[in-house]
Design an enzyme around this catalytic site. Sequence first.
Site, short mmCIF file in Angstrom:
data_model
loop_
_atom_site.label_atom_id
_atom_site.label_comp_id
_atom_site.label_asym_id
_atom_site.label_seq_id
_atom_site.Cartn_x
_atom_site.Cartn_y
_atom_site.Cartn_z
N ARG A 155 0.85 -1.19 0.00
CA ARG A 155 0.00 0.00 0.00
C ARG A 155 0.88 1.24 0.00
O ARG A 155 1.83 1.32 0.78
CB ARG A 155 -0.86 0.06 1.27
CG ARG A 155 -1.94 -0.94 1.34
CD ARG A 155 -2.99 -0.58 2.38
NE ARG A 155 -2.47 -0.14 3.67
CZ ARG A 155 -3.24 0.30 4.65
NH1 ARG A 155 -4.55 0.39 4.48
NH2 ARG A 155 -2.74 0.69 5.79
N THR A 157 -1.41 7.39 0.09
CA THR A 157 -2.75 7.30 -0.51
C THR A 157 -3.48 6.01 -0.11
O THR A 157 -4.68 5.91 -0.31
CB THR A 157 -2.65 7.31 -2.05
OG1 THR A 157 -1.93 6.13 -2.43
CG2 THR A 157 -1.90 8.53 -2.55
N ASP A 194 0.24 -2.91 12.41
CA ASP A 194 0.65 -3.35 11.08
C ASP A 194 1.11 -4.81 11.18
O ASP A 194 2.18 -5.11 11.71
CB ASP A 194 1.80 -2.46 10.58
CG ASP A 194 2.17 -2.78 9.14
OD1 ASP A 194 2.28 -3.98 8.80
OD2 ASP A 194 2.34 -1.84 8.35
N ASP A 241 4.67 -5.75 9.81
CA ASP A 241 5.77 -5.32 10.69
C ASP A 241 5.82 -6.16 11.96
O ASP A 241 6.90 -6.51 12.44
CB ASP A 241 5.62 -3.84 11.05
CG ASP A 241 6.00 -2.93 9.89
OD1 ASP A 241 6.83 -3.37 9.05
OD2 ASP A 241 5.49 -1.80 9.82
#
Length: 204
Positions: free
Chosen positions: A98, A102, A195, A198
């Site tokens: 991603r 945006t 995330d 991560d």
Amino acid sequence: MNHPLIQHKLTIIRDKNCGTREFREVVNEISTLLAFEVSRDMPLEDIKIETPMGTANSKCLSGKKVAIVPILRAGIGMVDGILDLIPAAKVGHIGMYRDEETFEPHEYFVKLPSDIEKRQIFVVDPMLATGGSAIMAIDALVKRGVAEENIKFVCLVAAPEGVEALRKAHPSIDVYSAALDEKLENGYIVPGLGDAGDRLFGTK
Ligand code: PRP
């Protein structure tokens, strides 16, 4: 998915103090439990089998073979857990990242089993946030001849916005999630689990 074991394990990985090793282990455990639920409607056929004591009218799987398709990177964290339950499944990979500003997804890698269009496919990714990555990954499969009815999407946490977007883009695809969270905030699921990529790979 409201199975108590799934909910309990999800609580463990939502905790910001859960470290990489535990996060990885528990994501796999949840994925095994999700696979158990997701495979519930697999077709069976009758079979006669000789037991040591006589003939049994029994059942065996009769439907399509399975392919697991993780969306890279974070989807990789779910693969081993599903393979524990369906060890003969093949695995395809779709690379997607991603844009950090945006949140638009970008495809960077696609490698699939050669008979992918004949298989029952589980597209897996821990997070369904805006839905962009899932939609684009499914588009990539459809472009390669996969029928939508052969695809199921499996995630750990979903935002209502992502579910809605995926439903709009691919209405016939079943979405399985360990939890449906409150909302999206700056492209992240809230409360979510941060995330997943991560946290799985220790990159932040
Ligand atoms: C995260 C996550 C999903 C995607 C979800 O991946 O693992 O793939 O975002 O967001 P969306 O529904 O808004 O598309 P990310 O781009 O962070 O890449 P990574 O898996 O390599 O960390």
